[in-house]
Write a protein that holds these residues in place. Structure first.
Motif, short mmCIF file in Angstrom:
data_model
loop_
_atom_site.label_atom_id
_atom_site.label_comp_id
_atom_site.label_asym_id
_atom_site.label_seq_id
_atom_site.Cartn_x
_atom_site.Cartn_y
_atom_site.Cartn_z
N VAL A 83 -2.28 -112.79 14.26
CA VAL A 83 -2.89 -114.10 13.96
C VAL A 83 -3.49 -114.19 12.56
O VAL A 83 -3.98 -115.24 12.17
CB VAL A 83 -3.98 -114.46 15.01
CG1 VAL A 83 -3.42 -114.39 16.41
CG2 VAL A 83 -5.21 -113.55 14.87
N GLY A 84 -3.48 -113.08 11.80
CA GLY A 84 -4.10 -113.07 10.48
C GLY A 84 -5.55 -112.60 10.56
O GLY A 84 -6.21 -112.72 11.60
N LEU A 85 -6.04 -112.05 9.45
CA LEU A 85 -7.38 -111.47 9.44
C LEU A 85 -8.46 -112.51 9.73
O LEU A 85 -9.39 -112.26 10.50
CB LEU A 85 -7.65 -110.81 8.08
CG LEU A 85 -9.04 -110.21 7.90
CD1 LEU A 85 -9.31 -109.13 8.95
CD2 LEU A 85 -9.20 -109.65 6.49
N ARG A 86 -8.35 -113.70 9.12
CA ARG A 86 -9.42 -114.69 9.27
C ARG A 86 -9.59 -115.10 10.73
O ARG A 86 -10.71 -115.15 11.24
CB ARG A 86 -9.12 -115.91 8.40
CG ARG A 86 -10.24 -116.93 8.36
CD ARG A 86 -11.53 -116.34 7.81
NE ARG A 86 -11.46 -116.09 6.38
CZ ARG A 86 -12.09 -115.08 5.77
NH1 ARG A 86 -12.83 -114.23 6.48
NH2 ARG A 86 -12.00 -114.91 4.47
N ARG A 87 -8.49 -115.39 11.42
CA ARG A 87 -8.59 -115.76 12.83
C ARG A 87 -9.07 -114.59 13.68
O ARG A 87 -9.85 -114.76 14.61
CB ARG A 87 -7.24 -116.27 13.34
CG ARG A 87 -6.89 -117.69 12.94
CD ARG A 87 -5.81 -118.23 13.85
NE ARG A 87 -5.47 -119.60 13.52
CZ ARG A 87 -4.36 -119.97 12.86
NH1 ARG A 87 -3.51 -119.05 12.45
NH2 ARG A 87 -4.11 -121.24 12.61
N ALA A 88 -8.59 -113.38 13.36
CA ALA A 88 -9.01 -112.20 14.12
C ALA A 88 -10.52 -111.99 13.98
O ALA A 88 -11.19 -111.63 14.96
CB ALA A 88 -8.25 -110.97 13.64
N GLN A 89 -11.04 -112.20 12.79
CA GLN A 89 -12.48 -112.06 12.59
C GLN A 89 -13.24 -113.01 13.51
O GLN A 89 -14.22 -112.62 14.17
CB GLN A 89 -12.83 -112.35 11.13
CG GLN A 89 -12.43 -111.25 10.17
CD GLN A 89 -12.58 -111.67 8.72
OE1 GLN A 89 -12.28 -112.81 8.36
NE2 GLN A 89 -13.05 -110.77 7.88
N GLU A 90 -12.81 -114.25 13.55
CA GLU A 90 -13.52 -115.23 14.38
C GLU A 90 -13.42 -114.87 15.86
O GLU A 90 -14.42 -114.89 16.59
CB GLU A 90 -12.94 -116.63 14.15
CG GLU A 90 -13.69 -117.69 14.96
CD GLU A 90 -12.87 -118.95 15.19
OE1 GLU A 90 -13.47 -119.94 15.63
OE2 GLU A 90 -11.66 -118.93 14.97
N ILE A 91 -12.22 -114.53 16.30
CA ILE A 91 -12.01 -114.25 17.73
C ILE A 91 -12.83 -113.05 18.17
O ILE A 91 -13.46 -113.06 19.24
CB ILE A 91 -10.51 -114.03 18.00
CG1 ILE A 91 -9.75 -115.36 17.86
CG2 ILE A 91 -10.28 -113.44 19.40
CD1 ILE A 91 -8.25 -115.22 17.80
#
Length: 265
Positions: free
Chosen positions: A157-165
């Motif tokens: 999902v990409g780093l940015r989405r992974a960070q949020e999740i």
């Protein structure tokens, strides 16, 4: 062949092996016996050349609710040692499933949390029931991810989405999971079994040697420089070109017939 009392059942149907997380009363949460059984099942599937596709799913309403938090309380002051063994065993199982020479199809039959999310997104193909949802959950009990989540999720999902999740613990619906690449696709709950069976059959009938080579290339792709990956691709396609699978595929293409890749097994 099935052992219904095992925390992970193994059912073999021809060339398809189905691994079922089997602690439905506990939400299929991961304790040491389940981790041990999953490792045993993964080793069996890895080494059995008659198995051409592996399906992973959960028994009951949940796919997997993550770690068995009640076991943490039992461990008391020994939680660090307990987690080291539990995560270490789970990680050996995940590594086997990711590196075996056959495809992994994950059928997410219900909610997946914590390590359950990690297992859910580990497949080459992930089919989720529309009622499923996903949540990292680790932060709610003061823990960091395991089961490969910190490696798998950013790749999907990409780093940015992974960070949020991971950091906010927000719930991701099956529909959103498909839209952002966490899962391959969703189907209505009542169609999950049929769709999984159809997809497993297609994978098992495919060129498993070539699939194994492609899996290995993809695992290396994020950490290998371009020229290094090109060299890996050259060596992989050269090896595949000398296989019985390739000969059968070319023969079938020229003969305008469906290939029978089991001839290359």
């Amino acid at each position: 062949m099935r052992m219904s009392d095992s925390p992970v059942t193994v059912e073999i149907d021809g060339s398809i092996a189905t691994l079922m997380l089997n602690r439905p009363a506990a939400g299929n949460t991961v304790n040491q016996p389940l981790a041990d059984a999953l490792l045993d099942a993964a080793i069996r599937c890895d080494n059995d050349t008659a198995i051409r596709c592996v399906v992973l799913s959960g028994n009951g309403k949940l796919f997997c609710g993550g770690g068995d938090i009640s076991a943490f309380d039992v461990a008391g002051d020994e939680v660090p040692a307990f987690l080291s063994r539990l995560a270490g065993t789970l990680h050996m199982a995940v590594s086997r499933l990711l590196r075996m020479d056959k495809p992994l199809l994950v059928a997410v039959n219900g909610p997946a949390a914590g390590a359950g999310l990690s297992l859910a997104i580990s497949g080459d193909v992930v089919i989720a029931a529309q009622s499923a949802h996903f949540i990292a959950a680790y932060g709610s009990v003061g823990l960091t991810p395991d089961g490969g989540m910190s490696w798998l999720l950013p790749r999907h999902v990409g780093l940015r989405r992974a960070q949020e999740i991971i950091l906010t613990n927000r719930k991701v619906s099956a529909q959103e999971a498909a839209a952002i690449g966490m899962v391959t696709r969703t189907v209505p709950d009542e169609e999950l079994a049929v769709e999984v069976a159809r997809t497993a059959r297609a994978l098992a009938d495919g060129p498993t040697g070539a699939i194994a080579g492609a899996r290995a290339l993809l695992l290396k792709s994020a950490s290998t420089p371009l020229e290094g990956q090109l060299e890996r691709e050259t060596r992989a396609i050269t090896k595949a070109g000398g296989s019985a699978e390739c000969r059968e595929g070319v023969s079938a293409f020229l003969g305008r017939r469906k290939p029978d890749f089991s001839k290359g097994a």
